[in-house]
Design a protein around this motif. Structure first.
Motif, short mmCIF file in Angstrom:
data_model
loop_
_atom_site.label_atom_id
_atom_site.label_comp_id
_atom_site.label_asym_id
_atom_site.label_seq_id
_atom_site.Cartn_x
_atom_site.Cartn_y
_atom_site.Cartn_z
N PRO A 155 32.57 8.01 12.70
CA PRO A 155 32.60 9.61 12.45
C PRO A 155 33.31 10.04 11.10
O PRO A 155 33.55 11.27 10.51
CB PRO A 155 34.19 9.81 13.73
CG PRO A 155 34.87 8.65 14.05
CD PRO A 155 34.12 7.53 13.34
N ASP A 156 33.99 9.14 10.04
CA ASP A 156 34.57 9.42 9.15
C ASP A 156 33.37 9.31 7.96
O ASP A 156 33.54 9.87 7.27
CB ASP A 156 35.74 9.44 8.56
CG ASP A 156 35.82 7.30 8.04
OD1 ASP A 156 34.89 7.18 9.44
OD2 ASP A 156 36.37 6.83 7.65
N ASP A 157 31.92 8.52 8.30
CA ASP A 157 31.31 8.39 7.68
C ASP A 157 29.93 9.93 7.32
O ASP A 157 28.96 10.35 8.48
CB ASP A 157 30.31 7.71 7.98
CG ASP A 157 29.46 7.34 6.75
OD1 ASP A 157 29.04 6.25 7.31
OD2 ASP A 157 28.55 8.05 6.51
N ALA A 158 30.76 10.60 6.62
CA ALA A 158 29.41 11.98 6.45
C ALA A 158 28.46 11.69 5.96
O ALA A 158 27.57 12.59 6.37
CB ALA A 158 29.98 12.45 5.19
N VAL A 159 27.95 10.49 5.31
CA VAL A 159 26.06 9.98 5.54
C VAL A 159 25.47 9.85 6.38
O VAL A 159 24.13 10.80 6.30
CB VAL A 159 26.22 9.18 4.30
CG1 VAL A 159 24.18 9.09 3.74
CG2 VAL A 159 26.64 9.94 2.89
N ALA A 160 26.37 9.14 6.96
CA ALA A 160 25.92 9.35 8.12
C ALA A 160 25.55 10.29 9.92
O ALA A 160 24.77 10.69 10.15
CB ALA A 160 26.67 8.14 9.52
N ALA A 165 22.30 14.40 11.69
CA ALA A 165 22.13 15.83 12.22
C ALA A 165 20.73 16.32 11.67
O ALA A 165 20.37 17.29 12.31
CB ALA A 165 23.16 17.07 11.04
N LEU A 166 19.74 16.22 10.49
CA LEU A 166 18.98 15.48 10.02
C LEU A 166 18.08 15.85 11.09
O LEU A 166 17.03 16.05 11.29
CB LEU A 166 18.42 15.31 8.61
CG LEU A 166 19.72 15.82 7.43
CD1 LEU A 166 19.35 15.11 6.30
CD2 LEU A 166 18.54 17.01 7.26
N ILE A 167 17.89 14.62 11.98
CA ILE A 167 17.40 13.77 12.59
C ILE A 167 17.49 14.60 13.64
O ILE A 167 16.37 15.02 14.19
CB ILE A 167 17.42 12.47 13.32
CG1 ILE A 167 17.48 11.72 12.63
CG2 ILE A 167 17.15 12.19 13.94
CD1 ILE A 167 18.46 9.84 12.48
N ALA A 168 18.72 15.13 13.88
CA ALA A 168 18.51 16.30 15.41
C ALA A 168 17.61 17.71 14.95
O ALA A 168 17.25 18.79 15.55
CB ALA A 168 19.97 16.60 14.92
N ALA A 176 14.56 11.29 7.09
CA ALA A 176 16.08 11.50 6.58
C ALA A 176 17.18 11.49 5.93
O ALA A 176 17.66 11.14 4.91
CB ALA A 176 16.80 11.89 7.63
N SER A 177 17.14 9.47 6.33
CA SER A 177 17.81 8.79 5.31
C SER A 177 17.13 9.21 3.44
O SER A 177 18.52 8.95 3.04
CB SER A 177 17.82 7.22 5.62
OG SER A 177 18.05 7.07 6.56
#
Length: 203
Positions: A155-160, A165-168, A176-177
């Motif tokens: 949950p602390d991985d802002a990049v992931a 969110a971009l995939i959503a 997205a990556s």
């Protein structure tokens, strides 16, 4: 089954925390990956939970995200991995590193985790590899699902979180990556990363 709790955070003492839900205090055990995401004492927090029922105790485990809980549930299905060891694994290794170990068959790295011996590491690799393949297949079938790396992100991985969110929003996982790859993400929130990623596509 208690699936989610929302309330005021009263105590945070790893691996335990106390959550006040309408006057009822719930003692919850959580991995460090969840503690990293907790707000200050007195703040409202929502946790996704998993209840383990045994003859001598009912233990409630809490997680900051549904994906984190999904990984925990997958881990405790592995022969020889109980709830305590599941918490240890989530606390001691990032999702990306865990996936790399499973994909590469890197048992040596997994045995560095407390309580994980050679046989347990080998079972984790064999059984979790099947789980990752299943999640990957489900993501492909849905067309908008997340990749295993994103699904298991801390949950602390802002990049992931930003990639998820971009995939959503409708972007394909590889796209997205790619969108976040060229962004200087250090100390940035997921919202900031998403904003810059979307701005880059508008140019």
């Amino acid at each position: 089954m208690i699936g989610r709790l929302s309330g005021q955070l009263l105590v945070r003492q790893p691996p335990q925390l106390l959550l006040d839900v309408n006057g009822v205090g719930y003692e919850i055990e959580a991995p460090m990956s969840t503690f990293y995401a907790l707000p200050e004492i007195g703040s409202k927090v929502t946790l996704h939970t998993h209840l383990v029922v045994r003859e001598d105790a009912h233990t409630l485990f809490g997680f900051a995200t549904e994906n984190e809980r999904a990984m925990f549930r997958a881990l405790i299905k592995v022969n020889g991995v109980g709830a305590r060891l599941g918490l240890t694994i989530l606390s001691g290794i990032s999702a990306d590193d865990f996936i790399r170990c499973v994909t590469d068959g890197d048992a040596a790295s997994l045995t560095r985790l407390p309580g994980v011996g050679k046989k347990t590491a080998e079972r984790l690799i064999v059984e979790m590899k099947d789980v990752l393949k299943k999640w990957q297949a489900e993501a492909g079938d849905s067309g908008a699902g997340v990749s295993p790396a994103t699904a298991l992100a801390r949950p602390d991985d802002a990049v992931a979180d930003a990639v998820s969110a971009l995939i959503a929003l409708g972007y394909k996982p590889p796209e997205a990556s790619r969108m976040v790859r060229g962004i200087e993400t250090r100390d940035m929130s997921s919202e900031g990363i998403i904003r810059l990623a979307l701005q880059s596509t508008a140019k």
